[in-house]
Structures are given as structure tokens and as C-alpha cells.
Design a protein around this motif. Structure first.
Motif, short mmCIF file in Angstrom:
data_model
loop_
_atom_site.label_atom_id
_atom_site.label_comp_id
_atom_site.label_asym_id
_atom_site.label_seq_id
_atom_site.Cartn_x
_atom_site.Cartn_y
_atom_site.Cartn_z
N ARG A 19 -8.15 4.84 -7.35
CA ARG A 19 -8.92 5.86 -6.30
C ARG A 19 -8.65 4.92 -5.50
N TRP A 20 -8.99 3.89 -4.96
CA TRP A 20 -8.86 3.02 -3.72
C TRP A 20 -7.45 3.24 -3.08
N LYS A 21 -6.38 3.56 -4.18
CA LYS A 21 -5.35 3.42 -3.98
C LYS A 21 -5.02 4.93 -2.65
N SER A 22 -5.61 5.90 -3.55
CA SER A 22 -5.22 7.41 -3.09
C SER A 22 -6.23 7.45 -1.81
N GLU A 23 -7.64 7.11 -2.09
CA GLU A 23 -8.66 6.69 -0.79
C GLU A 23 -7.68 6.18 0.59
N GLU A 64 -4.52 5.76 1.18
CA GLU A 64 -3.78 6.45 1.26
C GLU A 64 -4.35 7.84 2.82
N ARG A 65 -5.04 8.49 2.11
CA ARG A 65 -5.97 9.06 2.99
C ARG A 65 -5.81 9.16 4.45
N VAL A 66 -7.20 7.44 3.92
CA VAL A 66 -7.30 7.17 5.51
C VAL A 66 -6.34 7.30 5.85
N ARG A 67 -4.88 6.05 5.69
CA ARG A 67 -3.72 5.98 6.38
C ARG A 67 -3.44 7.09 7.53
N GLU A 68 -3.85 8.73 6.50
CA GLU A 68 -3.34 8.89 7.56
C GLU A 68 -4.22 9.95 8.53
N GLU A 74 -8.66 -0.10 2.90
CA GLU A 74 -7.82 -1.28 2.86
C GLU A 74 -8.59 -2.12 2.10
N GLN A 75 -9.66 -2.52 2.11
CA GLN A 75 -10.07 -3.32 1.43
C GLN A 75 -11.06 -3.45 0.59
N GLN A 76 -10.91 -2.11 0.18
CA GLN A 76 -11.31 -1.70 -1.60
C GLN A 76 -9.81 -1.86 -2.19
N PHE A 77 -9.24 -0.92 -1.10
CA PHE A 77 -7.63 -1.32 -2.19
C PHE A 77 -7.86 -2.39 -2.93
N LYS A 78 -7.27 -3.29 -1.88
CA LYS A 78 -7.38 -4.88 -2.60
C LYS A 78 -7.67 -5.64 -3.52
N ALA A 79 -9.24 -4.96 -3.49
CA ALA A 79 -9.98 -5.72 -4.22
C ALA A 79 -10.05 -5.23 -5.87
N ALA A 80 -9.51 -3.82 -5.82
CA ALA A 80 -9.06 -2.66 -7.19
C ALA A 80 -8.34 -3.15 -7.73
N ASP A 81 -7.33 -3.60 -7.02
CA ASP A 81 -5.90 -4.16 -7.42
C ASP A 81 -6.36 -5.47 -7.93
N SER A 85 -11.92 -2.61 -20.68
CA SER A 85 -12.21 -2.97 -19.10
C SER A 85 -11.21 -2.43 -18.38
N VAL A 86 -9.81 -2.08 -19.23
CA VAL A 86 -8.69 -1.79 -18.28
C VAL A 86 -9.57 -0.82 -17.84
N GLU A 87 -9.13 0.66 -18.45
CA GLU A 87 -9.29 1.95 -17.98
C GLU A 87 -10.06 1.88 -16.53
N ARG A 88 -10.98 1.31 -16.85
CA ARG A 88 -11.86 1.48 -15.67
C ARG A 88 -11.08 0.71 -14.88
N ALA A 89 -10.54 -0.30 -14.47
CA ALA A 89 -9.79 -1.16 -13.36
C ALA A 89 -8.86 0.25 -13.25
N ASP A 90 -8.39 0.19 -13.86
CA ASP A 90 -6.50 1.17 -13.51
C ASP A 90 -7.42 2.43 -13.07
N ALA A 91 -8.90 2.90 -13.23
CA ALA A 91 -8.87 4.44 -12.23
C ALA A 91 -9.85 3.70 -11.04
N MET A 92 -10.30 2.81 -10.93
CA MET A 92 -10.84 2.42 -9.47
C MET A 92 -9.64 1.95 -8.54
N TYR A 93 -8.38 1.16 -9.09
CA TYR A 93 -7.08 0.84 -8.15
C TYR A 93 -6.58 1.85 -7.70
#
Length: 197
Positions: free
Chosen positions: A87-91, A93-97, A113-120, A77-85
């Protein structure tokens, strides 16, 4: 009785008798017979402890297998959670720009940002689950060691109980007096019911 012919042991060699000599007298030893029953019960109880300890090892081994599977599952599950993290981190940053350029509404950035925090949070939860699963694995390994030690202790206790039982049986065998050789009874010093020491 006086004048009776008796036969002693028959031998195949000079070392071992094949058949014991004829019984001359049997002594009653109720205390020793009661002690023998007690020793037999203790030996049986010790054997049941050995059986329980063997079953305890099987249960502990099964728990270890289960814990190993849980560790493997959580690690997957770690790989999946890291990938989601990521993805939402990148998303985020893109939306913030895009918000800075006023290309999208700030509400979209808040949702991202909520999706990013949930992934974290999911990533941290997986890390905690890994520690928990590894703790269970360590505990199951310790339980196996304890079960093996219990088995050795039970086996030792059973050996002692068997030795005590054999000793009492040996003492009780002295209650049967047998003819040491062929012959005729020339004297009789006891009758049935006499108390002997």
C-alpha cells in the motif's frame, strides 16, 4: 533347643512350598542391613529422577505448543505487513509522480516516503520474528528429545537400583535359617550371641 519338635515347609505340590519351614535361627547381619537401607534409598532417589524426567517432558511439550502458537501468530502478521508495504509503496510512487507534476508539495512525498520506509521496516521485523519463533520451536523440540533421553536414563538407573535392592534382600533372606523338614532337634552347635562366619 535340643529335643524340640520342628515343622518343615508344607507343600501343595512338589515344586513350591506353601508355607516355609519353622525358624530355627536368625543371624544378625548389620552390614547387610545397612547396605539394604542404602540400596532402598538409591532406588527411591532413582524413582524420583524418573518422576522429574516425566515432568520435564511435560514442560518441554508445553514449551513446544507455545512455540508453535508463536510461529502461527507471527506468520499471520506477515500478510498484514506485506499488505501495508505494498500500500505505502504504491502510495509513495503515486505521490512522487504528483510531486514531479507539481500537483502536491514535496513535503507530502517526504511523509509518504516515511510511511513506506516504516512499512518496509515492519516487514523486515516480522521476518526476524519468524526466524526467532522457528528457532524457539526447534529448541523446544530438542528439549523434548533431551527430556525423553533423560527419562530413559532415569528408568535404566531405577531398574539397576531395584535389582541391587532385590539382590541385597535375597542375601539378607539367608539370615533366617528354617527347618527343611519335620523333625526333632538332635544337635545344637550354636547359642545366642555366637559369632558365625
Amino acid at each position: 533347643d535340643l529335643g524340640d519338635k520342628v515343622t518343615g515347609p508344607t507343600r501343595t505340590s512338589t515344586d513350591q512350598p506353601e508355607q516355609p519351614g519353622q525358624v530355627l535361627a536368625e543371624l544378625e547381619m548389620p552390614e547387610l542391613e545397612a547396605e539394604l537401607k542404602q540400596k532402598q534409598a538409591l532406588a527411591a532417589h532413582a524413582m524420583s529422577e524418573v518422576t522429574q524426567s516425566e515432568a520435564g517432558i511435560k514442560v518441554a511439550m508445553s514449551a513446544k505448543t507455545s512455540a508453535e502458537a508463536m510461529v502461527a501468530e507471527v506468520k499471520a502478521s506477515v500478510e498484514r505487513a506485506d499488505a501495508m508495504y505494498e500500500r505505502w509503496k504504491s502510495e509513495f510512487e503515486r505521490v512522487r509522480e504528483l510531486v514531479a507534476k507539481q500537483a502536491v508539495a514535496p513535503k507530502v512525498a517526504d511523509e509518504t516516503e516515511q510511511q513506506f520506509k516504516a512499512a518496509d521496516a515492519a516487514r523486515r521485523e516480522i521476518a526476524a520474528k519468524i526466524k526467532s519463533a522457528q528457532a524457539r520451536l526447534t529448541e523446544s523440540e530438542a528439549n523434548i528429545e533431551k527430556a525423553e533421553a533423560d527419562l530413559e536414563a532415569a528408568k535404566s538407573k531405577h531398574k539397576v537400583a531395584q535389582a541391587d535392592e532385590q539382590k541385597t534382600l535375597a542375601l539378607l533372606s539367608y539370615a533366617t535359617l528354617r527347618a527343611p523338614f519335620d523333625g526333632v532337634i538332635a544337635a545344637r552347635h550354636l547359642d545366642t550371641g555366637h559369632l558365625v562366619q
